[in-house]
Design a protein around this motif. Sequence first.
Motif, short mmCIF file in Angstrom:
data_model
loop_
_atom_site.label_atom_id
_atom_site.label_comp_id
_atom_site.label_asym_id
_atom_site.label_seq_id
_atom_site.Cartn_x
_atom_site.Cartn_y
_atom_site.Cartn_z
N ILE A 24 99.65 14.77 -14.71
CA ILE A 24 99.14 14.66 -16.07
C ILE A 24 98.14 15.77 -16.35
CG2 ILE A 24 97.20 13.13 -15.59
CD1 ILE A 24 99.63 12.84 -18.55
N THR A 25 97.46 16.24 -15.30
CA THR A 25 96.52 17.36 -15.45
C THR A 25 97.26 18.62 -15.85
OG1 THR A 25 95.07 16.38 -13.78
CG2 THR A 25 94.73 18.71 -14.30
N ASP A 26 98.43 18.85 -15.24
CA ASP A 26 99.24 20.01 -15.60
C ASP A 26 99.65 19.96 -17.07
OD1 ASP A 26 99.06 20.89 -13.01
OD2 ASP A 26 101.03 20.15 -12.42
N LEU A 27 100.03 18.78 -17.52
CA LEU A 27 100.44 18.62 -18.91
C LEU A 27 99.29 18.91 -19.87
CD1 LEU A 27 102.72 15.42 -18.94
CD2 LEU A 27 103.39 17.77 -19.47
N GLN A 28 98.15 18.35 -19.56
CA GLN A 28 97.00 18.55 -20.43
C GLN A 28 96.57 20.01 -20.47
OE1 GLN A 28 94.44 15.62 -18.60
NE2 GLN A 28 94.92 14.08 -20.15
N GLU A 29 96.72 20.71 -19.35
CA GLU A 29 96.35 22.12 -19.29
C GLU A 29 97.25 22.96 -20.20
OE1 GLU A 29 96.49 26.21 -18.25
OE2 GLU A 29 98.12 24.84 -17.72
N ILE A 30 98.52 22.55 -20.31
CA ILE A 30 99.45 23.27 -21.19
C ILE A 30 98.95 23.27 -22.63
CG2 ILE A 30 101.75 23.17 -22.24
CD1 ILE A 30 102.79 22.14 -19.52
N PHE A 31 98.45 22.13 -23.08
CA PHE A 31 98.04 22.00 -24.48
C PHE A 31 96.58 22.39 -24.71
CE2 PHE A 31 101.33 18.57 -24.03
CZ PHE A 31 102.33 19.25 -24.71
N HIS A 32 95.82 22.53 -23.65
CA HIS A 32 94.38 22.73 -23.78
C HIS A 32 93.97 24.20 -23.81
CE1 HIS A 32 90.36 21.17 -23.89
NE2 HIS A 32 89.99 21.82 -22.82
N GLY A 33 94.94 25.12 -23.81
CA GLY A 33 94.61 26.54 -23.78
C GLY A 33 93.82 26.98 -25.01
N THR A 34 92.90 27.89 -24.81
CA THR A 34 92.04 28.38 -25.90
C THR A 34 92.82 29.36 -26.78
OG1 THR A 34 90.10 28.15 -24.50
CG2 THR A 34 89.88 29.52 -26.46
N GLN A 35 92.68 29.22 -28.08
CA GLN A 35 93.34 30.11 -29.03
C GLN A 35 92.73 31.51 -28.98
OE1 GLN A 35 91.86 27.21 -29.66
NE2 GLN A 35 90.41 27.33 -31.36
N SER A 36 93.33 32.45 -29.69
CA SER A 36 92.87 33.84 -29.66
C SER A 36 91.45 33.97 -30.23
CB SER A 36 93.83 34.74 -30.44
OG SER A 36 93.86 34.35 -31.80
N GLU A 37 90.82 35.10 -29.95
CA GLU A 37 89.39 35.29 -30.26
C GLU A 37 89.04 35.02 -31.72
OE1 GLU A 37 85.92 38.75 -29.90
OE2 GLU A 37 87.94 39.12 -29.16
N TYR A 38 89.85 35.55 -32.65
CA TYR A 38 89.54 35.35 -34.07
C TYR A 38 89.42 33.86 -34.39
CZ TYR A 38 89.92 35.66 -39.18
OH TYR A 38 89.69 35.54 -40.53
N TRP A 39 90.32 33.06 -33.80
CA TRP A 39 90.37 31.63 -34.12
C TRP A 39 89.41 30.79 -33.29
CZ3 TRP A 39 92.01 30.60 -38.64
CH2 TRP A 39 92.96 31.44 -39.24
N THR A 40 88.61 31.45 -32.46
CA THR A 40 87.47 30.75 -31.85
C THR A 40 86.23 30.90 -32.73
OG1 THR A 40 86.79 32.67 -30.54
CG2 THR A 40 88.34 31.12 -29.51
N GLU A 41 86.36 31.73 -33.79
CA GLU A 41 85.23 31.96 -34.70
C GLU A 41 85.55 31.59 -36.15
OE1 GLU A 41 84.62 36.13 -34.12
OE2 GLU A 41 83.33 35.83 -32.36
N HIS A 42 86.79 31.20 -36.41
CA HIS A 42 87.20 30.87 -37.78
C HIS A 42 88.04 29.58 -37.79
CE1 HIS A 42 86.45 35.22 -37.92
NE2 HIS A 42 86.27 35.10 -39.23
N TYR A 43 87.81 28.76 -38.80
CA TYR A 43 88.68 27.61 -39.05
C TYR A 43 89.74 27.97 -40.10
CZ TYR A 43 85.42 24.55 -36.56
OH TYR A 43 84.64 23.97 -35.61
#
Length: 436
Positions: free
Chosen positions: A306-325
Amino acid sequence: MSLYLMNEDILSFVWRFQYFNTTNLQTDDNVSVSILRTGYKNANAGPDFSQAAVIIDNVHWHGSIEIHVRSSDWFLHTHEKDLAYEGVILHVVWENDRPIIRKDGTMIPTLSLKGLVNAAVLERYAMLQDVKEGIPCAGMFQEILDIHKYAMLDRVLMGRLDRKAGEVMHLFENNQNDWEKTAYQWLGRHFGFKLNDHAFLRLTQIAPWKIIQKHRVRLVQIEALLFGMAGLIPEDSDENYVRLLRKEFLFLTTKYELTEKVMWAHEWKYAKLRPAGFPTVRLAQLAKLLSREGSLFLMLTSAQSITDLQEIFHGTQSEYWTEHYVFGKKSKNKVPAMGKDASALLVINVVVPLLVAFSKQRQQPELLDKAIYWLSQVPAENNRITRDWATLGMRVNTAADSQALIEWYNNFCSTRKCLDCTVGGILVRTSSLLQD
């Protein structure tokens, strides 16, 4: 029970379990009738019960039984035009207001149940139907043994898995039996998290998987394709990132002739969503997931934990979208990656149905076991429906529990299909409910 309250569901229930006086039973034309076998309830088109056996006037008959409130409903439902109904050996009704004649000129025997039915059964059914909202049997639920409750829980869980797998298989067939394309569209649909499900599915259908595959080594090109086909790239922005998206999208649409398929920005919904759930953020997260190497289908269905599955979906988006909604407006705080709750919902709604569908298509029951195991590893959903069940003493520990209880409520309680429910059927049959 009045004719207004009577319906075919309760009549079918009464016929199936013979909750009526069968002593000296006669058809409406005063011919003796004995019931040897009520038949098997038909879930498909055609007469209500098949493979029934009755004796009418000392003659053995084998065939179908049709149920109606009024005999004239035969014509209301246009059965006279359907040859499948020529094999009906007995017409079971509440009231006989019109004789039914076969095409060969013979009359179909009719059995009227009004005056013969156990009144207590009708009264208990009416009690459940009179509850206006919520779980109809809530006030009587404790009367039922746990073994029956959890038998129903298992039944509805399998029903929900079968239904969702059917939706996956429909996509699979539309995609010419391509599991990769199906996984892409099924994943995309559920990235909408209900409010934007339709828009996300439409996007994955007009932004072809083959093009995503060809350009997945450059995340910005996947973002350009998704945001561009979604109709969300601003035309008047001077931000470097937006200008790059416009440039890449122009290249892709020119190369693959996609311009005419672009969605409108108004198709995307933002109301009632927290900023972290805005479709712009979800699209950025989807783009990052799609940029991963290897088979998307295998990535989703071959995880070892289940940890592997959650890691698939938990990846951080690209830099612009860590600063913009949204485009053009920088957020005060860092935009988070997909949270645990959202990741859990994707396991429930994406991975599990894909596994169940693949299990059925390949006839590999061990994949079904794996899907159920994943559900047992994900915490239960917490919503109004699961909380209502919890107040009745039902366990709500894992996603397997919550998914089953949601299915139970939506497909039986809210639609008042109490007679098709294990618990409801027992309550209708139990005479103790009428005792003080």
